[in-house]
Design a protein around this motif. Structure first.
Motif, PDB file in Angstrom:
ATOM      1  N   GLN A   1       0.835  -1.192   0.000  1.00 39.95           N
ATOM      2  CA  GLN A   1       0.000   0.000   0.000  1.00 39.95           C
ATOM      3  C   GLN A   1       0.868   1.240   0.000  1.00 39.95           C
ATOM      4  OE1 GLN A   1      -3.075   0.254  -0.370  1.00 39.95           O
ATOM      5  NE2 GLN A   1      -4.101  -1.609   0.307  1.00 39.95           N
ATOM      6  N   VAL A   2       0.379   2.254  -0.699  1.00 41.66           N
ATOM      7  CA  VAL A   2       1.067   3.546  -0.788  1.00 41.66           C
ATOM      8  C   VAL A   2       0.130   4.618  -0.264  1.00 41.66           C
ATOM      9  CG1 VAL A   2       2.016   5.254  -2.372  1.00 41.66           C
ATOM     10  CG2 VAL A   2       2.495   2.824  -2.725  1.00 41.66           C
ATOM     11  N   GLN A   3       0.689   5.567   0.428  1.00 35.79           N
ATOM     12  CA  GLN A   3      -0.082   6.714   0.885  1.00 35.79           C
ATOM     13  C   GLN A   3       0.585   7.999   0.388  1.00 35.79           C
ATOM     14  OE1 GLN A   3       1.148   4.494   3.568  1.00 35.79           O
ATOM     15  NE2 GLN A   3      -0.582   3.197   2.956  1.00 35.79           N
ATOM     16  N   LEU A   4      -0.228   8.931  -0.061  1.00 34.25           N
ATOM     17  CA  LEU A   4       0.224  10.270  -0.427  1.00 34.25           C
ATOM     18  C   LEU A   4      -0.582  11.248   0.413  1.00 34.25           C
ATOM     19  CD1 LEU A   4       0.465  10.196  -4.336  1.00 34.25           C
ATOM     20  CD2 LEU A   4       2.339  10.094  -2.681  1.00 34.25           C
ATOM     21  N   VAL A   5       0.123  12.058   1.184  1.00 27.73           N
ATOM     22  CA  VAL A   5      -0.539  13.052   2.016  1.00 27.73           C
ATOM     23  C   VAL A   5      -0.220  14.426   1.457  1.00 27.73           C
ATOM     24  CG1 VAL A   5      -0.737  14.028   4.320  1.00 27.73           C
ATOM     25  CG2 VAL A   5      -0.402  11.557   4.042  1.00 27.73           C
ATOM     26  N   GLU A   6      -1.253  15.091   0.949  1.00 24.17           N
ATOM     27  CA  GLU A   6      -1.124  16.414   0.355  1.00 24.17           C
ATOM     28  C   GLU A   6      -1.563  17.473   1.349  1.00 24.17           C
ATOM     29  OE1 GLU A   6      -2.481  15.093  -4.150  1.00 24.17           O
ATOM     30  OE2 GLU A   6      -3.940  15.416  -2.568  1.00 24.17           O
ATOM     31  N   SER A   7      -0.915  18.622   1.276  1.00 19.66           N
ATOM     32  CA  SER A   7      -1.318  19.727   2.131  1.00 19.66           C
ATOM     33  C   SER A   7      -0.913  21.043   1.478  1.00 19.66           C
ATOM     34  CB  SER A   7      -0.671  19.613   3.515  1.00 19.66           C
ATOM     35  OG  SER A   7       0.735  19.667   3.424  1.00 19.66           O
ATOM     36  N   GLY A   8      -1.498  22.133   1.966  1.00 15.01           N
ATOM     37  CA  GLY A   8      -1.075  23.460   1.548  1.00 15.01           C
ATOM     38  C   GLY A   8      -2.034  24.215   0.654  1.00 15.01           C
ATOM     39  N   GLY A   9      -3.112  23.605   0.235  1.00  7.93           N
ATOM     40  CA  GLY A   9      -4.058  24.328  -0.602  1.00  7.93           C
ATOM     41  C   GLY A   9      -4.835  25.356   0.196  1.00  7.93           C
ATOM     42  N   GLY A  10      -5.635  26.149  -0.514  1.00 14.03           N
ATOM     43  CA  GLY A  10      -6.441  27.154   0.162  1.00 14.03           C
ATOM     44  C   GLY A  10      -6.856  28.272  -0.755  1.00 14.03           C
ATOM     45  N   LEU A  11      -7.330  29.337  -0.129  1.00 11.70           N
ATOM     46  CA  LEU A  11      -7.788  30.526  -0.845  1.00 11.70           C
ATOM     47  C   LEU A  11      -6.726  31.612  -0.731  1.00 11.70           C
ATOM     48  CD1 LEU A  11     -10.000  32.266  -2.234  1.00 11.70           C
ATOM     49  CD2 LEU A  11     -10.871  32.776   0.073  1.00 11.70           C
ATOM     50  N   VAL A  12      -6.396  32.214  -1.862  1.00 11.92           N
ATOM     51  CA  VAL A  12      -5.385  33.269  -1.880  1.00 11.92           C
ATOM     52  C   VAL A  12      -5.792  34.327  -2.888  1.00 11.92           C
ATOM     53  CG1 VAL A  12      -3.969  32.095  -3.615  1.00 11.92           C
ATOM     54  CG2 VAL A  12      -2.892  33.695  -2.012  1.00 11.92           C
ATOM     55  N   GLN A  13      -5.389  35.546  -2.646  1.00 11.60           N
ATOM     56  CA  GLN A  13      -5.696  36.625  -3.576  1.00 11.60           C
ATOM     57  C   GLN A  13      -4.746  36.587  -4.773  1.00 11.60           C
ATOM     58  OE1 GLN A  13      -5.552  40.305  -1.367  1.00 11.60           O
ATOM     59  NE2 GLN A  13      -7.634  40.048  -0.590  1.00 11.60           N
ATOM     60  N   PRO A  14      -5.177  37.141  -5.893  1.00 17.29           N
ATOM     61  CA  PRO A  14      -4.270  37.225  -7.048  1.00 17.29           C
ATOM     62  C   PRO A  14      -2.967  37.913  -6.668  1.00 17.29           C
ATOM     63  CG  PRO A  14      -6.500  37.770  -7.708  1.00 17.29           C
ATOM     64  CD  PRO A  14      -6.525  37.636  -6.215  1.00 17.29           C
ATOM     65  N   GLY A  15      -1.863  37.340  -7.165  1.00 16.48           N
ATOM     66  CA  GLY A  15      -0.550  37.847  -6.821  1.00 16.48           C
ATOM     67  C   GLY A  15       0.051  37.213  -5.592  1.00 16.48           C
ATOM     68  N   GLY A  16      -0.737  36.446  -4.880  1.00 14.76           N
ATOM     69  CA  GLY A  16      -0.262  35.816  -3.658  1.00 14.76           C
ATOM     70  C   GLY A  16       0.489  34.526  -3.916  1.00 14.76           C
ATOM     71  N   SER A  17       0.854  33.856  -2.817  1.00 12.00           N
ATOM     72  CA  SER A  17       1.658  32.640  -2.898  1.00 12.00           C
ATOM     73  C   SER A  17       1.049  31.536  -2.042  1.00 12.00           C
ATOM     74  CB  SER A  17       3.091  32.915  -2.408  1.00 12.00           C
ATOM     75  OG  SER A  17       3.735  33.864  -3.217  1.00 12.00           O
ATOM     76  N   LEU A  18       1.304  30.324  -2.459  1.00 15.06           N
ATOM     77  CA  LEU A  18       0.965  29.139  -1.690  1.00 15.06           C
ATOM     78  C   LEU A  18       2.070  28.110  -1.896  1.00 15.06           C
ATOM     79  CD1 LEU A  18      -2.841  28.474  -2.373  1.00 15.06           C
ATOM     80  CD2 LEU A  18      -1.823  29.138  -0.191  1.00 15.06           C
ATOM     81  N   ARG A  19       2.207  27.210  -0.912  1.00 19.06           N
ATOM     82  CA  ARG A  19       3.176  26.129  -1.035  1.00 19.06           C
ATOM     83  C   ARG A  19       2.453  24.806  -0.769  1.00 19.06           C
ATOM     84  NH1 ARG A  19       7.916  24.063   2.869  1.00 19.06           N
ATOM     85  NH2 ARG A  19       9.486  23.429   1.326  1.00 19.06           N
ATOM     86  N   LEU A  20       2.475  23.941  -1.762  1.00 16.32           N
ATOM     87  CA  LEU A  20       1.878  22.619  -1.629  1.00 16.32           C
ATOM     88  C   LEU A  20       2.960  21.611  -1.243  1.00 16.32           C
ATOM     89  CD1 LEU A  20      -0.421  22.468  -4.789  1.00 16.32           C
ATOM     90  CD2 LEU A  20      -0.916  23.430  -2.531  1.00 16.32           C
ATOM     91  N   SER A  21       2.554  20.636  -0.435  1.00 12.51           N
ATOM     92  CA  SER A  21       3.449  19.548  -0.048  1.00 12.51           C
ATOM     93  C   SER A  21       2.767  18.215  -0.310  1.00 12.51           C
ATOM     94  CB  SER A  21       3.806  19.634   1.438  1.00 12.51           C
ATOM     95  OG  SER A  21       4.463  20.832   1.747  1.00 12.51           O
ATOM     96  N   CYS A  22       3.564  17.221  -0.620  1.00 15.13           N
ATOM     97  CA  CYS A  22       3.035  15.867  -0.837  1.00 15.13           C
ATOM     98  C   CYS A  22       4.067  14.878  -0.314  1.00 15.13           C
ATOM     99  CB  CYS A  22       2.754  15.624  -2.307  1.00 15.13           C
ATOM    100  SG  CYS A  22       2.264  13.929  -2.696  1.00 15.13           S
ATOM    101  N   ALA A  23       3.687  14.128   0.709  1.00 18.05           N
ATOM    102  CA  ALA A  23       4.580  13.155   1.321  1.00 18.05           C
ATOM    103  C   ALA A  23       4.123  11.747   0.972  1.00 18.05           C
ATOM    104  CB  ALA A  23       4.597  13.335   2.830  1.00 18.05           C
ATOM    105  N   ALA A  24       5.063  10.960   0.465  1.00 17.44           N
ATOM    106  CA  ALA A  24       4.772   9.583   0.066  1.00 17.44           C
ATOM    107  C   ALA A  24       5.313   8.617   1.110  1.00 17.44           C
ATOM    108  CB  ALA A  24       5.396   9.284  -1.285  1.00 17.44           C
ATOM    109  N   SER A  25       4.546   7.569   1.359  1.00 17.13           N
ATOM    110  CA  SER A  25       4.981   6.535   2.288  1.00 17.13           C
ATOM    111  C   SER A  25       4.352   5.209   1.899  1.00 17.13           C
ATOM    112  CB  SER A  25       4.609   6.899   3.726  1.00 17.13           C
ATOM    113  OG  SER A  25       3.210   6.998   3.866  1.00 17.13           O
TER     114      SER A  25
END
Length: 123
Positions: free
Chosen positions: A1-25
């Protein structure tokens, strides 16, 4: 079995920044590549960025110069730094894992998707 845990999404204004993460195990012998895809309503899923185990990267033309993909091999984690976000970047972002596992004494290639994280760029 494989798991992928994603995080970091959300609401942001134009011009803003976000950082997504994905950890595999899980049952992973080695990783060939990890990447991020996105799917906006009514559109097909498309590649955003990908990175190989050797560090080679590939970006969609629409995100070049704004997004940066990186990975921590020790943690089997991939990151997507998204800067200068635009409303057209709004989509569900999916992590993808291209990996090798062992079954019946032989190495096998596997492909696994995360459940997705919503990114919304809006004022």
């Amino acid at each position: 079995q494989v798991q992928l845990v994603e995080s970091g999404g959300g609401l942001v204004q134009p011009g803003g920044s976000l950082r997504l993460s994905c950890a595999a195990s899980g049952s992973i012998f080695s990783i060939n590549a990890m990447g991020w895809y996105r799917q906006a309503p009514g559109k097909q899923r498309e590649l955003v960025a990908a990175i190989t185990s050797g560090g080679s990267t590939n970006y969609a033309d629409s995100v070049k110069g704004r997004f940066t993909i990186s990975r921590d091999n020790a943690k089997n984690t991939v990151y997507l730094q998204m800067n200068s976000l635009k409303p057209e970047d709004t989509a569900v972002y999916y992590c993808n894992l291209d990996y090798v596992f062992w079954r019946l004494g032989l190495p096998r290639q596997g492909d696994y998707w995360g459940q997705g994280t919503q990114v919304t760029v809006s004022s």
